[in-house]
Design a protein around this motif. Structure first.
Motif, PDB file in Angstrom:
ATOM      1  N   UNK A  50      -5.511   2.973  -7.048  1.00 44.71           N
ATOM      2  CA  UNK A  50      -4.334   2.634  -6.414  1.00 44.71           C
ATOM      3  C   UNK A  50      -4.338   1.175  -5.642  1.00 44.71           C
ATOM      4  N   UNK A  51      -5.394   1.105  -4.844  1.00 38.03           N
ATOM      5  CA  UNK A  51      -5.361  -0.107  -4.266  1.00 38.03           C
ATOM      6  C   UNK A  51      -5.202  -1.410  -5.248  1.00 38.03           C
ATOM      7  N   UNK A  52      -5.807  -1.168  -6.377  1.00 30.87           N
ATOM      8  CA  UNK A  52      -5.766  -2.195  -7.510  1.00 30.87           C
ATOM      9  C   UNK A  52      -4.354  -2.361  -7.814  1.00 30.87           C
ATOM     10  N   UNK A  53      -3.774  -1.157  -8.090  1.00 31.68           N
ATOM     11  CA  UNK A  53      -2.236  -1.393  -8.531  1.00 31.68           C
ATOM     12  C   UNK A  53      -1.462  -2.169  -7.310  1.00 31.68           C
ATOM     13  N   UNK A  54      -1.733  -1.844  -6.137  1.00 33.11           N
ATOM     14  CA  UNK A  54      -1.052  -2.446  -5.092  1.00 33.11           C
ATOM     15  C   UNK A  54      -1.218  -4.014  -5.266  1.00 33.11           C
ATOM     16  N   UNK A  55      -2.401  -4.176  -5.512  1.00 33.29           N
ATOM     17  CA  UNK A  55      -2.698  -5.768  -5.547  1.00 33.29           C
ATOM     18  C   UNK A  55      -2.106  -6.372  -6.777  1.00 33.29           C
ATOM     19  N   UNK A  56      -2.073  -5.597  -7.951  1.00 36.16           N
ATOM     20  CA  UNK A  56      -1.522  -5.991  -9.111  1.00 36.16           C
ATOM     21  C   UNK A  56       0.011  -6.433  -8.937  1.00 36.16           C
ATOM     22  N   UNK A  64      -1.075   7.828 -12.824  1.00 36.39           N
ATOM     23  CA  UNK A  64      -0.272   7.291 -13.832  1.00 36.39           C
ATOM     24  C   UNK A  64       1.173   7.307 -13.373  1.00 36.39           C
ATOM     25  N   UNK A  65       1.588   8.230 -12.565  1.00 39.66           N
ATOM     26  CA  UNK A  65       2.947   8.239 -11.947  1.00 39.66           C
ATOM     27  C   UNK A  65       3.120   7.059 -11.252  1.00 39.66           C
ATOM     28  N   UNK A  66       1.980   6.766 -10.279  1.00 39.07           N
ATOM     29  CA  UNK A  66       2.247   5.606  -9.530  1.00 39.07           C
ATOM     30  C   UNK A  66       2.406   4.129 -10.107  1.00 39.07           C
ATOM     31  N   UNK A  67       1.807   4.270 -11.247  1.00 37.03           N
ATOM     32  CA  UNK A  67       1.825   2.945 -12.227  1.00 37.03           C
ATOM     33  C   UNK A  67       3.114   2.858 -12.698  1.00 37.03           C
ATOM     34  N   UNK A  68       3.775   3.837 -13.402  1.00 29.91           N
ATOM     35  CA  UNK A  68       5.157   3.846 -13.970  1.00 29.91           C
ATOM     36  C   UNK A  68       6.321   3.566 -12.844  1.00 29.91           C
ATOM     37  N   UNK A  69       5.856   4.043 -11.744  1.00 31.75           N
ATOM     38  CA  UNK A  69       6.999   3.743 -10.666  1.00 31.75           C
ATOM     39  C   UNK A  69       7.007   2.425 -10.160  1.00 31.75           C
ATOM     40  N   UNK A  70       5.841   1.822 -10.097  1.00 32.95           N
ATOM     41  CA  UNK A  70       5.911   0.392  -9.577  1.00 32.95           C
ATOM     42  C   UNK A  70       6.393  -0.519 -10.682  1.00 32.95           C
ATOM     43  N   UNK A  71       6.029  -0.287 -11.947  1.00 35.49           N
ATOM     44  CA  UNK A  71       6.526  -0.957 -13.079  1.00 35.49           C
ATOM     45  C   UNK A  71       7.931  -0.912 -13.178  1.00 35.49           C
ATOM     46  N   UNK A 121       0.913  -1.185  -0.074  1.00 34.96           N
ATOM     47  CA  UNK A 121      -0.137  -0.097   0.047  1.00 34.96           C
ATOM     48  C   UNK A 121       0.946   1.233  -0.076  1.00 34.96           C
ATOM     49  N   UNK A 122       1.918   1.125   0.706  1.00 35.92           N
ATOM     50  CA  UNK A 122       2.833   2.340   0.742  1.00 35.92           C
ATOM     51  C   UNK A 122       3.562   2.538  -0.349  1.00 35.92           C
ATOM     52  N   UNK A 123       3.741   1.524  -1.215  1.00 30.29           N
ATOM     53  CA  UNK A 123       4.297   1.619  -2.634  1.00 30.29           C
ATOM     54  C   UNK A 123       3.596   2.596  -3.386  1.00 30.29           C
ATOM     55  N   UNK A 124       2.346   2.318  -3.416  1.00 32.30           N
ATOM     56  CA  UNK A 124       1.238   3.066  -4.131  1.00 32.30           C
ATOM     57  C   UNK A 124       0.690   4.381  -3.695  1.00 32.30           C
ATOM     58  N   UNK A 125       1.261   4.598  -2.507  1.00 30.70           N
ATOM     59  CA  UNK A 125       1.146   5.908  -1.784  1.00 30.70           C
ATOM     60  C   UNK A 125      -0.282   5.870  -0.872  1.00 30.70           C
TER      61      UNK A 125
END
Lengths: 327, 336, 281, 305
Positions: A164-170, A196-203, A140-144
């Motif tokens: 963002x929760x969905x991104x964390x799960x992904x 979008x920023x979160x998405x690129x960061x985690x990727x 969760x922290x990773x996606x802010x």
């Protein structure tokens, strides 16, 4: 294209939507690769088959749609031919999904944390409570998102937080491929940028590959490495994003790029529609002849290294002012 | 605080009190609408059985007993106080037995039958409905189950008659009527008595279960199919979760929510049906007692039983409603 | 000085009571001049109050305080006749090109109702002529669309039908509430083009309500940026977008991706104004 | 899934199944089967009234306790036998069936009309009107209405079928009201209602010309629900001896058979014939209800079991 670099190799993927009068071709023998670490944009308008393609990669096409052919090789293993068990194991641990419209994608009766724990437990077996909590909090922290989100229910989150929760799960299982199906289309522009920023960061952090499905060429321009343009179930052009924007070959690609309004340049509005009768939306194959009357996939020629486009000298690609209506 | 909030509890309690008050008030005014309640009742019995022994005295006794000569609002207040304290007075037909003791003897039977039958039919019906919609259900079950749902259309009472004819009259598998074999003393620890209770209770329970199961099954099936189209189910599949986990935690948990609402709305009908089934099977619960009270024109007894039936239903509904937010975390947000 | 076509003064709308009160609009002023037709953009994100403003102007919701006047007459004090006239002269198109059609009827229904209620034509033939003309303006043919049910048409056709219906009434002003946010890029261009033509060739003004500044940049004359119920910046569209003054306008404009991979989209710019928070009670 | 493609596919399926829109309800087999069943009962009781002597439904017009003609001791004079007060079973059924159906029809009609009026008032006006109607209907939904009906019926000196239907109808409005209110609430937010208002369409016209047609499947379902609910409640009252005294209804015949220990005396024809007809009516109505449900929710149709 060298095969070893490819995380995903899709060949001749076909999806039909069954109706009483025959099949509608949703995906017409699509082929493409996704390389390690890259983001591939899959763009097209509604009905182009881009979402259906994405769902077919995970074998999640729901009736009346069905996959009628092709291979989806993930690290050399054909997911379309895999048995249920193998498929289930590969899902999420290898390919995860950030769904379109995360509003309804989270189970309303389970806490956000439990829905993340679900995938960890399923794919990695039982984990200790404290370690698990720490891991979810970390995700969760990773996606802010603050740790307390773990104990909240989906309806207690705003749209951006849900996404963002969905991104964390992904990213929970560090998959090698993330399929993001219009992950920001339901969000306001400011939130869209943050997500979008979160998405690129985690990727980047996971060094995984991503398929980013969308219709917004402006967004794609900034987020993807290569773009595949889909029209009526076919990929009509594919290539590096800069190439595509600099030198779009297919009229449909040109049309898509031209129709994006800019806030920096006021340009005349050109209302235009493409008509591609042979592969038009809602083409019906008559009942009983689905297999024999399959349409040949569109042939692509190489424009420049890595940049392919469908031949557009065909008259059917004329730009018309008509709106396509399905028969 | 999530789940139950004080506001929600207060609102539900308010509805509870209001419902009870409204039903009690209706029951107070109905007999008085058509003029004199006592005369109406006696006239009805006279119509039915031709003659009522000591009709005149009966009317006079009733008038006195219920203070029918007092002003209306005095009667009303007295009535509300009596209801509030469960003081239903004496049974007119079984004087000097108190209504409370008659009801007291009958209520455990009704509660037992109703609870067992409701839980059974709800659980069975829900499971069947879920299986009907589940893709992995064996074909045979999918073909057989809808047939059983046809019984849904048949009222409890008619189904009960068929069961009596079949199992009691023709096959002679079950006892004719009553709650236990005569000669036994009610004793929850006596195996013979328990056995007899089960034997006597099977058919009444069966007629309720078979007749009401289909409603839950159909509702559940519909909801399962609706949930199947939801995005969170697609995502659950994408997550590679085990089919069982998806079925229970994702599909059934969500499909169950409207089922619970349906249960709340269906309880009243179940209570009504149970009363009829009890009467039919001569079961020692409130149903048989109510029939007796109606044929005897036992004004106080009818009032007492009906009030208790309403109280039971409304309380059950209250309990389900208070549990509901635990099942559906969204519920307390609804009114925002 | 001539009366403006539409004037909103001090518009405030509060939903709910006491501690649950939510202010959707706060002291909003807005004027649309009566002279040459223009497109005025109201831009804002969800929750900015832009739809509340549109609803108030269309008479779907009342204001808590403030006034809306149309050619000098207050909407609140309009007679029955005056209201009918206002309805005819101030029309709307909406976001969802599907829900606006009653699924029970054929597409013809929305034209029939308008013709009947506003008494547009003496007989059927005259009515048909009007409808044909309106459809021609948006590039549709009557025999292709009128006898179909809504689900049989494409999104673009439905959206254009809605514009044809508005045009049929020859309004002075059309409130366009997010008309292109649910349609494809190609349809979007078509709708924007029709808006421009209606403005330039038919003298119809627009109140263009949108969250999409780039389309506003393409077709808008004036712009008001709405943030949490207040207009934080207003002016000539290009002037505002090219050089925004208010912090929020800067943030909003900075968040829009440019359709060019060579231009750097600053993903890391601060986002202080929209502090997202969990909606806990 | 791609919504556009799904919609196209659904539209095609619909076009295939129904030819044109609005989808013809008669394409649904369950609905047709149910309608045929109820129709046959109606027609045959009507014909029965023409060919059979209905005065035989009065007490002491026939020999007592005769079995049907195909059983030893039966005769063609009384093909379905007689009961213990000398009434001919066939005549009882011919007279009782339409009465029972009439009770159902009255209840369905009244409850649906009240439901439409209250549902529209609550859903369209909202505010205090809505609050009152909602609380009352919620209350009426949760109490065992049979219990209250018993109290009422017990004080009516002379019950006839119409009175009974009216009493039942008093408690049958809550369901339709709730359902219609919910539908109106969601329809009120629909774009086409806003569109109608933009065309200066009056509130009444919006309610009846824009909203009501879309409610038709729900109204039909509610009507059928009202009918079976009404007959069900009637059977309940009749079982307890609170039914009409002079005119026979199916429920009343069964109730009298039970009172007369018909089951234990082996007189199956006494309770059996009316019970079977009741069951057939209920099953017919049930099929219609399911069929209507499938029409209103096309998803159910796709997932045939």
């Amino acid at each position: 294209m060298t095969g070893d670099q490819n995380v995903l190799r899709v060949r001749d993927l076909r999806v039909h939507y069954g109706t009483g009068r025959g099949d509608i071709i949703a995906v017409n023998g699509v082929s493409f690769d996704v390389r390690a670490g890259e983001t591939l944009g899959l763009v097209g308008e509604s009905g182009s088959g881009k979402s259906t393609t994405a769902m077919a990669l995970l074998r999640l096409v729901s009736p009346p749609g069905r996959i009628v052919g092709g291979t989806v090789m993930l690290h050399g293993e054909d997911l379309l031919a895999a048995d249920e068990r193998t498929l289930r194991r590969r899902r999420w641990s290898e390919v995860s999904l950030i769904p379109q419209g995360s509003m309804n994608s989270l189970n309303p009766v389970l806490r956000v944390g439990d829905q993340i724990v679900d995938v960890i437990r399923t794919h990695e077996g039982r984990a200790r409570g404290a370690a698990l909590t720490e891991r979810v909090t970390g995700l969760l922290e990773t996606v802010g998102l603050p740790p307390r989100v773990m104990r909240l229910y989906p309806h207690e989150l705003s749209g951006g937080m849900k996404q963002r929760a969905c991104i964390a799960m992904a990213i929970a299982l560090s998959p090698s491929l993330i399929i993001a199906d219009e992950p920001t289309s339901a969000l306001d522009v400011v939130v869209q940028r943050v997500v979008a920023r979160t998405l690129m960061e985690v990727k980047d952090r996971l060094n995984s590959s991503m398929i980013l499905i969308g219709h917004d060429m402006a967004l794609q321009a900034h987020l993807v490495d290569r773009i595949a343009v889909m029209y009526a179930g076919n990929i009509v052009e594919i290539g590096p994003v800069a190439e595509i924007f600099r030198d779009p070959r297919h009229p449909y690609t040109r049309h898509l790029i031209a129709s994006v309004p800019s806030i920096h340049r006021r340009k005349p509005i050109v209302p235009s529609e493409l008509r591609f009768p042979d592969h038009g939306r809602g083409t019906l194959l008559s009942r009983g002849r689905q297999m024999s009357s399959r349409r040949r996939p569109v042939d692509l020629y190489e424009v420049s290294p890595g940049h392919f486009a469908a031949r557009a000298d065909d008259e059917t690609w004329a730009v018309t002012e008509e709106d396509p209506t399905h028969a | 605080m999530r789940g139950l909030t004080w506001g929600y509890v207060a609102r539900r309690l308010g509805m509870y009190v209001f419902t009870l008050w409204l039903s009690a008030t209706i029951m107070f005014f109905i007999p008085r609408l058509s003029g004199d309640p006592v005369e109406g009742m006696v006239a009805r019995i006279t119509m039915q059985s031709g003659h009522v022994a000591g009709g005149e005295e009966l009317i006079a006794a009733w008038r006195e007993r219920f203070g029918l000569d007092d002003p209306l609002f005095v009667q009303y207040l007295t009535y509300l106080r009596n209801m509030l304290t469960f003081d239903f007075g004496y049974s007119l037909a079984n004087f000097p037995t108190e209504v409370n003791s008659l009801i007291g003897r009958a209520v455990p039977w009704t509660l037992g039958l109703l609870t067992v039958a409701t839980v059974l039919s709800f659980v069975l019906g829900t499971v069947i409905g879920a299986l009907l919609a589940w893709r992995r259900t064996p074909r045979l079950l999918r073909v057989l189950m809808p047939l059983s749902l046809t019984f849904t259309a048949i009222p409890f009472y008619i189904l009960g008659i068929l069961l009596i004819y079949l199992f009691v009259f023709t096959l002679r598998l079950f006892p004719v009527s009553g709650g236990y074999r005569s000669g036994l003393t009610p004793d929850a620890f006596d195996p013979a008595f328990v056995n007899s209770v089960i034997q006597h209770g099977t058919l009444p329970a069966l007629s309720i279960v078979v007749a009401s199961m289909g409603v839950w099954a159909l509702g559940m099936r519909g909801m399962m199919i609706t949930v199947e189209g939801e995005d969170y189910l697609t995502l659950a599949n994408a997550k590679g979760l085990r089919p069982g986990r998806i079925l229970f935690q994702y599909q059934i948990r969500n499909a169950m929510l409207p089922q619970v609402t349906a249960l709340v709305l269906g309880l009243g009908g179940l209570v009504g049906g149970t009363v009829l089934v009890e009467y039919l099977f001569g079961y020692p619960g409130t149903g048989a007692l109510l029939y007796q009270a109606i044929t005897n024109a036992d004004f106080t007894l009818i009032q007492g039983i009906v009030f208790i039936l309403i109280l039971t239903t409304v309380t059950a509904v209250l309990i389900i409603d208070l549990v509901y937010p635990l099942l559906d975390p969204r519920i307390t947000y609804e009114r925002r | 000085m001539p009366e403006p076509l539409l004037a909103v003064r001090g518009a405030t709308k509060v939903y709910g009571k006491r501690q649950n009160a939510v202010t959707a609009l706060r002291d909003v002023d807005l004027t649309i001049a009566d002279g040459a037709a223009s497109i005025t953009t109201i831009a804002g994100e969800s929750g900015s109050g832009k739809t509340t403003l549109a609803d108030a102007i269309l008479g779907f919701t009342g204001l808590t305080s403030g006034s809306i006047t149309y050619r000098g007459r207050d909407l609140a004090g309009l007679s029955r006749r005056g209201r009918l006239e206002y309805r005819r002269e101030v029309q709307a198109i909406f976001q969802d090109p599907f829900g606006v059609y009653n699924p029970f009827y054929r597409m013809r229904h929305i034209f029939d109702v308008a013709v009947r209620r506003f008494d547009l034509a003496p007989d059927k033939r005259a009515a048909q002529r009007l409808v044909d003309e309106a459809l021609a303006v948006v590039g549709l043919r009557a025999d292709e669309v009128l006898d179909k049910h809504p689900h049989q048409l494409s999104g673009g056709q439905r959206q254009r039908m809605m514009m044809a219906r508005a045009y049929l009434l020859k309004p002075r002003l059309i409130v366009a509430d997010e008309p292109v946010s649910m349609v494809d890029a190609s349809v979007r261009a078509m709708i924007l083009d029709i808006m421009l033509r209606l403005r330039d060739e038919h003298g119809i003004s627009f109140l263009y309500i949108t969250h999409d500044l780039s389309t506003a940049y393409q077709i808008g004359d004036d712009i008001c940026i709405l943030y949490r119920g207040e207009i934080v910046e207003r002016g000539e569209t290009r002037a505002v977008i090219d050089a925004p003054q208010h912090e929020y306008s800067k943030l909003l404009i900075g968040s829009i991706p440019v359709p060019d991979p060579e231009v750097v989209w600053d993903l890391d710019a601060p986002v202080s104004l929209t502090g997202e928070s969990a909606r806990t009670p | 899934m791609d919504p556009t493609l799904t919609r196209i596919a659904e539209a095609e399926i619909e076009a295939e199944e129904a030819g044109a829109r609005p989808a013809s309800p008669w394409r649904n087999r369950k609905l047709v089967a149910g309608a045929v069943i109820v129709g046959v009962i109606l027609v045959s009781t009507f014909i029965g009234g023409l060919v059979w002597d209905t005065t035989l439904a009065r007490a002491a017009t026939s020999p007592l306790n005769l079995p049907p003609f195909w059983v030893d001791g039966g005769s063609m004079d009384h093909p379905l036998g007689t009961e213990n007060s000398g009434r001919d079973m066939l005549a009882l059924i011919v007279v009782g069936s339409p009465t029972t159906l009439r009770v159902g029809l009255i209840v369905a009609l009244i409850s649906m009309l009240v439901g439409v009026v209250l549902g529209f008032l609550a859903g369209y006006l909202g505010g205090a009107v809505d609050a009152v109607i909602r609380i009352l209907s919620d209350t009426a939904m949760t109490i065992p209405t049979l219990a209250i009906m018993i109290v009422i019926a017990a004080y009516i000196p002379e019950m006839n079928a119409t009175t009974m239907a009216l009493i039942i109808a008093v408690f049958a409005w809550a369901g339709p009201t709730r359902m219609i209110r919910a539908q109106v609430l969601s329809m009120r937010e629909q774009g086409y209602v806003r569109m109608a208002r933009l065309s200066a369409v009056s509130d009444t016209e919006i309610m009846f010309r824009e909203m009501l047609p879309n409610l038709l499947p729900y109204l039909a379902a509610s009507f059928i629900g009202g009918m079976s609910g009404g007959i069900l409640a009637a059977v309940g009252l009749e079982a307890l001896g609170l039914g009409p005294q002079r005119v026979p209804t199916l429920g009343m015949i069964v109730s009298q058979a039970i009172e007369g220990s018909a089951i234990l005396r082996g007189m199956w024809w006494w309770w059996g014939f009316p019970a079977i007809i009741l069951m057939v009516i209920f099953i017919g109505l049930f099929l219609i209800a399911i069929g209507l449900d499938e029409i209103a929710n096309p998803r159910l149709r796709g997932a045939r079991t």
